[in-house]
Design a protein around this motif. Structure first.
Motif, short mmCIF file in Angstrom:
data_model
loop_
_atom_site.label_atom_id
_atom_site.label_comp_id
_atom_site.label_asym_id
_atom_site.label_seq_id
_atom_site.Cartn_x
_atom_site.Cartn_y
_atom_site.Cartn_z
N TYR A 1 52.64 45.37 35.39
CA TYR A 1 53.63 44.35 35.69
C TYR A 1 53.53 43.13 34.77
O TYR A 1 53.74 41.99 35.19
N LYS A 2 53.23 43.36 33.52
CA LYS A 2 53.10 42.24 32.58
C LYS A 2 54.39 41.43 32.49
O LYS A 2 54.35 40.19 32.47
N ASP A 3 55.52 42.10 32.42
CA ASP A 3 56.80 41.39 32.25
C ASP A 3 57.05 40.44 33.41
O ASP A 3 57.55 39.32 33.22
N GLU A 4 56.71 40.86 34.64
CA GLU A 4 56.90 40.01 35.79
C GLU A 4 56.04 38.76 35.70
O GLU A 4 56.49 37.65 36.00
N LEU A 5 54.79 38.92 35.27
CA LEU A 5 53.93 37.76 35.13
C LEU A 5 54.39 36.84 34.01
O LEU A 5 54.28 35.61 34.12
N GLU B 1 42.62 41.85 39.98
CA GLU B 1 42.83 40.40 39.88
C GLU B 1 44.23 40.07 39.36
O GLU B 1 44.87 39.13 39.82
N LEU B 2 44.70 40.85 38.40
CA LEU B 2 46.05 40.63 37.88
C LEU B 2 47.10 40.94 38.95
O LEU B 2 48.10 40.22 39.09
N GLU B 3 46.88 41.99 39.72
CA GLU B 3 47.83 42.34 40.77
C GLU B 3 47.81 41.29 41.89
O GLU B 3 48.86 40.96 42.45
N TYR B 4 46.63 40.76 42.16
CA TYR B 4 46.54 39.70 43.17
C TYR B 4 47.26 38.45 42.70
O TYR B 4 47.97 37.79 43.48
N LEU B 5 47.11 38.11 41.43
CA LEU B 5 47.81 36.95 40.88
C LEU B 5 49.31 37.13 40.98
O LEU B 5 50.04 36.20 41.35
N LEU B 6 49.79 38.32 40.66
CA LEU B 6 51.23 38.59 40.76
C LEU B 6 51.71 38.38 42.19
O LEU B 6 52.74 37.73 42.43
N ALA B 7 50.98 38.90 43.17
CA ALA B 7 51.38 38.75 44.57
C ALA B 7 51.36 37.29 44.99
O ALA B 7 52.27 36.81 45.69
N LEU B 8 50.37 36.55 44.54
CA LEU B 8 50.25 35.15 44.92
C LEU B 8 51.37 34.31 44.30
O LEU B 8 51.97 33.47 44.99
N GLN B 9 51.68 34.55 43.03
CA GLN B 9 52.74 33.78 42.38
C GLN B 9 54.11 34.17 42.91
O GLN B 9 55.03 33.34 42.93
N ARG B 10 54.25 35.38 43.35
CA ARG B 10 55.50 35.84 43.95
C ARG B 10 55.70 35.23 45.33
O ARG B 10 56.78 34.74 45.66
N ASP B 11 54.63 35.22 46.15
CA ASP B 11 54.74 34.77 47.54
C ASP B 11 54.63 33.25 47.69
O ASP B 11 55.25 32.67 48.59
N ASP B 12 53.85 32.61 46.85
CA ASP B 12 53.58 31.18 46.99
C ASP B 12 53.71 30.46 45.65
O ASP B 12 52.75 29.88 45.15
N PRO B 13 54.90 30.49 45.05
CA PRO B 13 55.05 29.92 43.70
C PRO B 13 54.86 28.42 43.65
O PRO B 13 54.49 27.87 42.60
N GLU B 14 55.07 27.73 44.77
CA GLU B 14 54.94 26.27 44.76
C GLU B 14 53.54 25.84 44.33
O GLU B 14 53.36 24.80 43.68
N LYS B 15 52.55 26.65 44.66
CA LYS B 15 51.16 26.32 44.35
C LYS B 15 50.92 26.22 42.85
O LYS B 15 49.98 25.56 42.40
#
Length: 347
Positions: free
Chosen positions: A15-19, A66-80
């Motif tokens: 999921y590089k493009d999404e990140l 770790e990369l997949e976790y980052l993707l989920a976190l930025q997707r779900d909680d982008p304000e952070k």
């Protein structure tokens, strides 16, 4: 040996493009994952290893995770992950966020013009860039905040305690929750937000909708309604108020204590503090979600020395270290020096 080690890895990040649409640069992505203050070996992971993982090459499971976790976190909680608002002169702020060409495409201006503005050779975009970057940031902030809030609402509606805490807080603030709002919360829970493209910010939850024909959606909605009806019938018995005791939203609390000794300090990181008495000033703020006072600031303000209170030294002001900050600093310094430092042997 390198080839054999490479072949044993099977995990791939896809999921590089999404990140990239969220982070703009590979280095920004790696900064988010290649940083753990509590892990002394974290900085041993090479830039090359992260680049391989990010680009979909077979990699260690933990890097891909770790990369997949980052993707989920930025997707779900982008304000952070939002930067601070742009300053009056945003040139350096913009350069840190993205490339000149990225900004040119985002603002629909010529790349040569944008480069001229960045280098100071042209003033044609003065005022225009400031206005555009302000509008852009406002849009990004709005959709990121809305997305993070919907994620939080979705987590609340499927947990009885959190849901009732949330509703009581609303009622104590003078409003009520509606059936439509409950359905919207459930829609968020049963949807997966899309990651926000910073170049064209849109809400993460674009297609979230409560499905009246979905039995799971209906059952969860009925559960929430029953929880609420029961709580109201019992006059919210067992659900603590969201309001602070005596209306005190903030308070300052002083404390006089004494640090321990070597028996509480296995790595001998706190020798300068052993058995010293100190005074601390603590600032507390009422948290309406947890229904407790949370510490917002803790300062060591004075040390007892020969029966006289004095200002703390820089080390004393840091307080007692439980073993992470100073221990890992020593361990990393030892590794860099290739020897033994402070009695801690390299692992």
């Amino acid at each position: 040996m390198g080839g054999a080690n490479q072949n044993r890895y099977k995990a791939r990040f896809l999921y590089k493009d999404e990140l990239l649409v969220f982070n703009r640069r590979e280095k920004h992505i790696i900064l988010h994952v290649d940083h753990d203050e509590d892990d002394p070996m974290d900085d041993q992971r090479s830039q090359g290893a992260w680049n391989k993982a990010l680009n979909g090459k077979p990699s260690p499971d933990e890097l891909v995770a770790e990369l997949e976790y980052l993707l989920a976190l930025q997707r779900d909680d982008p304000e952070k992950f939002l930067p601070k608002p742009p300053p009056e002169n945003p040139r350096d702020w913009m350069a840190e966020i993205a490339t000149r060409d990225w900004w040119a495409d985002t603002f629909d201006v010529g790349r040569a013009q944008m480069t001229g503005w960045f280098t100071g050779r042209s003033t044609k975009l003065d005022g225009i860039v400031q206005e555009k970057v302000g509008d852009w940031y406002a849009r990004l902030n709005k959709v990121a905040t809305e997305t993070s809030e919907m994620t939080m609402q979705g987590k609340k509606v499927i947990d009885k305690k959190r849901f009732l805490y949330h509703v009581l807080r609303l009622e104590e603030e003078g409003s009520e929750i509606t059936n439509d709002q409950i359905k919207q919360m459930l829609a968020a829970w049963y949807s997966e937000p899309q990651i926000i493209d910073w170049q064209d910010p849109k809400p993460g939850y674009r297609d979230a909708a409560f499905d009246e024909d979905n039995i799971t959606h209906r059952l969860c909605f009925n559960d929430a309604c029953e929880w609420l009806a029961e709580a109201r019938a019992n006059d919210w018995d067992g659900i603590p108020s969201s309001l602070p005791p005596d209306g005190q939203w903030e308070k300052a609390v002083g404390a006089e204590k004494m640090w321990g000794g070597s028996n509480e300090d296995p790595h001998e990181l706190n020798k300068p503090l052993y058995y010293k008495k100190y005074k601390a000033a603590n600032s507390l703020a009422w948290d309406t979600d947890s229904r407790t006072y949370e510490m917002t600031n803790h300062r060591i303000i004075s040390i007892l020395d020969d029966d006289v209170w004095r200002a703390p030294t820089e080390r004393e002001a840091k307080g007692w270290d439980e073993g992470s900050q100073f221990f890992w600093a020593e361990l990393k310094r030892e590794r860099d020096m290739g020897g033994i430092v402070g009695g801690i042997r390299q692992l």
